[in-house]
Design a protein around this motif. Structure first.
Motif, PDB file in Angstrom:
ATOM      1  N   LEU A   1      29.684 -48.157 -46.364  1.00 21.76           N
ATOM      2  CA  LEU A   1      30.371 -46.783 -46.369  1.00 21.76           C
ATOM      3  C   LEU A   1      31.673 -47.045 -45.922  1.00 21.76           C
ATOM      4  CD1 LEU A   1      29.943 -43.775 -46.040  1.00 21.76           C
ATOM      5  CD2 LEU A   1      29.507 -43.997 -43.606  1.00 21.76           C
ATOM      6  N   LEU A   2      32.091 -48.142 -45.250  1.00 19.86           N
ATOM      7  CA  LEU A   2      33.300 -48.371 -44.847  1.00 19.86           C
ATOM      8  C   LEU A   2      34.099 -49.024 -46.106  1.00 19.86           C
ATOM      9  CD1 LEU A   2      35.665 -48.655 -42.619  1.00 19.86           C
ATOM     10  CD2 LEU A   2      34.807 -51.158 -42.346  1.00 19.86           C
ATOM     11  N   ASP A   3      33.375 -49.766 -46.863  1.00 21.44           N
ATOM     12  CA  ASP A   3      34.067 -50.314 -48.246  1.00 21.44           C
ATOM     13  C   ASP A   3      34.381 -49.074 -49.075  1.00 21.44           C
ATOM     14  OD1 ASP A   3      33.689 -52.800 -47.162  1.00 21.44           O
ATOM     15  OD2 ASP A   3      31.962 -53.353 -48.511  1.00 21.44           O
TER      16      ASP A   3
ATOM     17  N   ILE B   1      39.375 -44.046 -43.949  1.00 20.93           N
ATOM     18  CA  ILE B   1      38.387 -44.133 -42.884  1.00 20.93           C
ATOM     19  C   ILE B   1      37.439 -43.134 -43.297  1.00 20.93           C
ATOM     20  CG2 ILE B   1      37.710 -44.021 -40.573  1.00 20.93           C
ATOM     21  CD1 ILE B   1      38.645 -46.816 -41.036  1.00 20.93           C
ATOM     22  N   PRO B   2      36.211 -43.295 -43.631  1.00 24.11           N
ATOM     23  CA  PRO B   2      35.091 -42.449 -44.049  1.00 24.11           C
ATOM     24  C   PRO B   2      34.890 -41.377 -42.853  1.00 24.11           C
ATOM     25  CG  PRO B   2      34.055 -44.628 -44.053  1.00 24.11           C
ATOM     26  CD  PRO B   2      35.573 -44.721 -43.932  1.00 24.11           C
TER      27      PRO B   2
ATOM     28  N   MET C   1      34.618 -37.539 -46.905  1.00 27.54           N
ATOM     29  CA  MET C   1      35.964 -37.426 -46.978  1.00 27.54           C
ATOM     30  C   MET C   1      36.490 -38.541 -45.917  1.00 27.54           C
ATOM     31  SD  MET C   1      36.280 -33.831 -44.944  1.00 27.54           S
ATOM     32  CE  MET C   1      34.483 -33.421 -45.999  1.00 27.54           C
ATOM     33  N   PHE C   2      37.727 -38.582 -46.064  1.00 33.33           N
ATOM     34  CA  PHE C   2      38.477 -39.672 -45.237  1.00 33.33           C
ATOM     35  C   PHE C   2      39.440 -39.128 -44.676  1.00 33.33           C
ATOM     36  CE2 PHE C   2      37.042 -41.558 -49.525  1.00 33.33           C
ATOM     37  CZ  PHE C   2      36.386 -42.743 -48.806  1.00 33.33           C
TER      38      PHE C   2
ATOM     39  N   ILE D   1      36.827 -40.992 -34.549  1.00 35.67           N
ATOM     40  CA  ILE D   1      35.523 -41.406 -35.448  1.00 35.67           C
ATOM     41  C   ILE D   1      34.524 -41.819 -34.188  1.00 35.67           C
ATOM     42  CG2 ILE D   1      36.193 -41.516 -37.430  1.00 35.67           C
ATOM     43  CD1 ILE D   1      36.345 -44.547 -37.014  1.00 35.67           C
ATOM     44  N   ASN D   2      35.244 -42.134 -32.884  1.00 31.78           N
ATOM     45  CA  ASN D   2      34.781 -43.026 -32.055  1.00 31.78           C
ATOM     46  C   ASN D   2      34.319 -42.312 -30.716  1.00 31.78           C
ATOM     47  OD1 ASN D   2      33.777 -45.403 -33.463  1.00 31.78           O
ATOM     48  ND2 ASN D   2      36.049 -46.000 -33.305  1.00 31.78           N
ATOM     49  N   ASP D   3      35.293 -41.298 -30.301  1.00 32.11           N
ATOM     50  CA  ASP D   3      35.091 -40.584 -29.055  1.00 32.11           C
ATOM     51  C   ASP D   3      34.143 -39.671 -29.075  1.00 32.11           C
ATOM     52  OD1 ASP D   3      37.040 -40.070 -26.300  1.00 32.11           O
ATOM     53  OD2 ASP D   3      36.013 -38.163 -27.403  1.00 32.11           O
TER      54      ASP D   3
END
Length: 432
Positions: free
Chosen positions: A134-136, A147-148, A314-315, A336-338
């Motif tokens: 997914l990251l790629d 960044i997805p 989307m990104f 994306i991480n919080d």
């Protein structure tokens, strides 16, 4: 060395040091990783996205949360629907005035990255919790430019409430294209005048790609940008919909071309004109928010192979001309991480890309959230490869292919001539 020469030498040395220092600062500023803030230390980040009102509201709440946790940062946000978004962004980017943070789509990513309009964000964002494949999807020439923001699947969305009211068994994962077309023919006589089972998919390249993939013929373009439409399969597809139009089973030309997706009054599924159309899992909240408990998702129809694939919804990308690249990347990391941000966003951009965040959210998933997860899980076991990295595909898909498709449904061009035109426009627009 006499005193006069020493002073002259010292002056030249100091001057050289200053020049080198200024050059270094200039280089650092031109790279825009740590551009100077104003005298108060404040940073204003411009950010732009498209989507439904639900996505808009959730995003604004996350921006407020970030401002609360980072008092030196404020946002200037721009929001719109899909229509017009790319024209405006293209104009801004050409003028080197694009927002700092840009919501990007897979079909346009390579276009912007290849023109040096997006920043390399390989470093500065925590991505270890994202599935590598997914990251790629956000890479171009082995550098990360996007960044997805959500995991996603391409399939079909339908009006479950209407089918149940008509006493029709809704479609299930594993169904075929023949099942879809039979369903459309069987249900059409039960509908009132001006209502249709299926949207005319003649001029939708994405829908046709599902069909070609299911026939085992691959994507519409190779990864290196070569034309890969299978002519016999495409002509078969065009004939199917020509016959369905004559039978009054799909939306007529004037209705089809009037659609404006996600607009409650002009989206053909939302305004009740049709019962089934192609759709992405990440789009489901947009439909459900307008008419709760009305719609449902199902994996793409299949033939010899599956027709669906997984893709990033989307990104977020960062403009190459941003003065605040470092701050922009810090915000994307937060987004994306919080955990608090994730609670607010839910699945408004698809299922969270962080695996740990997804696991934390699952217990609180609504039926709408579960529908997205279920469609992705149904598609995943034999999903077709996703190919979003073709330069110029967005222009070809949104403009050229659609224009030729419109000529077809209005019977202004023959199918064979249309195929030749598609091949010619592809060669003009899509660049390896």
């Amino acid at each position: 060395m006499n005193k006069g020469n020493f002073k002259k030498w010292l002056y030249l040395l100091v001057t050289a040091v200053l020049v080198l220092s200024l050059a270094a600062c200039s280089a650092k500023t031109s790279n825009n990783e740590s551009a100077p803030t104003d005298k108060s230390g404040k940073v204003k980040l411009r950010i732009v996205w498209w989507g439904s009102q639900e996505r808009h509201d959730a995003t604004l709440k996350v921006l407020k949360l970030y401002e609360k946790k980072n008092p030196n940062v404020t946002f200037e946000s721009e929001f719109s629907g899909w229509d017009g978004y790319w024209d405006k962004l293209a104009t801004q980017s050409a003028a080197k005035n694009a927002p700092d943070i840009i919501q990007m789509d897979a079909q346009f990513l390579q276009e912007y990255a290849s023109r040096n309009q997006l920043a390399d964000i390989t470093k500065g964002i925590q991505t270890s919790d994202i599935d590598p494949s997914l990251l790629d999807s956000g890479k171009y020439k082995d550098k990360l430019y996007a960044i997805p923001l959500g995991n996603n699947a391409y399939g079909m969305v339908y009006n479950k409430a209407a089918l149940e009211k008509l006493g029709v068994t809704p479609p299930k994962s594993g169904w075929t294209w023949d099942d879809l077309f039979k369903l459309a023919k069987d249900v059409q006589p039960k509908l009132e005048k001006g209502k249709y089972v299926l949207r005319d998919l003649t001029y939708d390249a994405g829908a046709y790609e599902m069909y070609q993939l299911s026939k085992g013929k691959g994507n519409l373009a190779t990864k290196d940008g070569a034309f890969h439409f299978d002519k016999d399969t495409w002509l078969e597809w065009i004939k199917i919909f020509a016959d369905l139009r004559k039978q009054g089973v799909v939306s007529p030309p004037e209705v089809t071309v009037s659609e404006q997706e996600y607009d409650p009054k002009r989206d053909l599924l939302l305004n009740g004109s049709i019962l089934i159309k192609q759709g992405l899992a990440a789009q489901f909240p947009s439909f459900n928010s307008v008419k709760p408990n009305t719609f449902a998702l199902v994996a793409a129809p299949r033939d010899k192979e599956s027709g669906g694939y997984l893709k990033p919804s989307m990104f977020w990308s960062v403009s190459q001309n941003s003065k605040y690249k470092k701050e922009a990347k810090k915000f994307i990391d937060f987004f994306i991480n919080d955990p608090e941000a994730a609670e607010i966003l839910g699945v408004s951009r698809g299922l969270p890309v962080s695996n740990s965040v997804l696991e934390k959210l699952k217990p609180g998933f609504t039926d709408s959230d579960k529908a997205q997860l279920n469609m992705i899980n149904e598609t995943a076991p034999d999903a077709q490869p996703f190919n979003g990295g073709v330069k110029g595909w967005g222009q070809f898909n949104q403009v050229e292919y659609s224009s030729i498709g419109e000529q077809l449904i209005f019977e202004k061009i023959s199918a064979n001539d249309a195929f030749e035109e598609i091949q010619a426009k592809f060669a003009e627009t899509v660049k390896p």
